[in-house]
Design a protein around this motif. Structure first.
Motif, short mmCIF file in Angstrom:
data_model
loop_
_atom_site.label_atom_id
_atom_site.label_comp_id
_atom_site.label_asym_id
_atom_site.label_seq_id
_atom_site.Cartn_x
_atom_site.Cartn_y
_atom_site.Cartn_z
N ARG A 30 49.18 31.25 40.20
CA ARG A 30 49.44 31.35 38.77
C ARG A 30 49.54 32.84 38.42
O ARG A 30 48.60 33.59 38.69
CB ARG A 30 48.28 30.69 38.01
N CYS A 33 46.59 35.49 37.64
CA CYS A 33 45.28 35.02 38.07
C CYS A 33 44.95 35.65 39.42
O CYS A 33 45.77 35.64 40.32
CB CYS A 33 45.25 33.50 38.18
N CYS A 55 43.72 28.27 41.96
CA CYS A 55 42.27 28.19 41.79
C CYS A 55 41.97 26.84 41.12
O CYS A 55 42.88 26.13 40.70
CB CYS A 55 41.75 29.34 40.93
N HIS A 58 43.46 26.36 37.57
CA HIS A 58 44.91 26.30 37.48
C HIS A 58 45.50 25.11 38.22
O HIS A 58 46.57 24.65 37.88
CB HIS A 58 45.51 27.63 37.94
ZN LIG Z 1 44.14 30.61 38.93
#
Ligand SMILES: [Zn+2]
Length: 203
Positions: A30, A33, A55, A58
């Motif tokens: 993302r 991020c 993660c 996300h």
């Molecule tokens: Zn993320």
């Protein structure tokens, strides 16, 4: 294999050159991020087997908005769904509702769900053909009881009834048992049963 070849040197030094991240695996894809991309998410139709790495936050966000049919026109979606109805099921594991759809829901789709018994009543479905309605009894209760006393079932014809009656009278008659009268009750039942069957026109 020559581990000292210049090729390996290039590969080895690459991460320390242009990648600031430590060697803890790929990061979340993302944009913006910086957390580790510990979770995989399918990229989508025609990219089966390819995954984004995200993660936790996300990958959830991605799954919530994931639309397997993105970019398909209505006709194509319908064709795909029709195909799925005929037996192509991966839709449910790959696509829409991913994360929400329970696996059981997908596999139970084509079981017969017939809470009102409509299909059963119509003779459709796995239970419909199971058994014909039980036939009304051919004989009255006294006749069936009489046949039972003689040890016969409802398939017994007149000849069978007569023959069985003869056998039983002989077996339970006191004369055939050395004058033993303990069979009298049984003999009386047999004679009564025979009378019942004769009255019913069965022998
Ligand atoms: Zn993320």
């Amino acid at each position: 294999m020559d581990l000292n070849s210049p090729l390996f040197d290039r590969i080895r030094i690459k991460p320390t050159c242009d990648d600031a991240k430590p060697s803890a695996g790929p990061g979340c894809e993302r944009p913006g991020c910086a957390r580790p991309g510990l979770y995989r998410a399918p990229k989508g139709r025609k990219q089966e087997g390819q995954y984004w790495r995200f993660c936790m936050d996300h990958v959830r966000e991605y799954n919530a908005s994931y639309n397997y049919f993105a970019g398909m026109n209505d006709a194509a979606v319908q064709a795909f769904q029709k195909d799925a109805m005929i037996g192509h099921r991966p839709t449910w594991t790959m696509g829409v509702g991913r994360g929400e759809a329970k696996p059981e829901a997908a596999t139970r789709d084509w079981d017969y769900v017939d809470p009102l018994g409509v299909l059963r009543a119509a003779g459709v479905g796995p239970q419909g053909r199971q058994k014909a309605e039980p036939q009304p009894p051919r004989f009255s209760a006294p006749v069936r009881k009489a046949l039972d006393v003689l040890g016969l079932d409802e398939t017994a014809d007149a000849a069978a009834i007569k023959a069985q009656y003869k056998v039983l009278v002989k077996r339970f008659h006191p004369d055939a048992n050395g004058g033993d009268r303990s069979f009298e009750d049984r003999l009386r039942d047999i004679i009564r049963a025979h009378d019942t069957l004769r009255a019913a026109g069965m022998c």
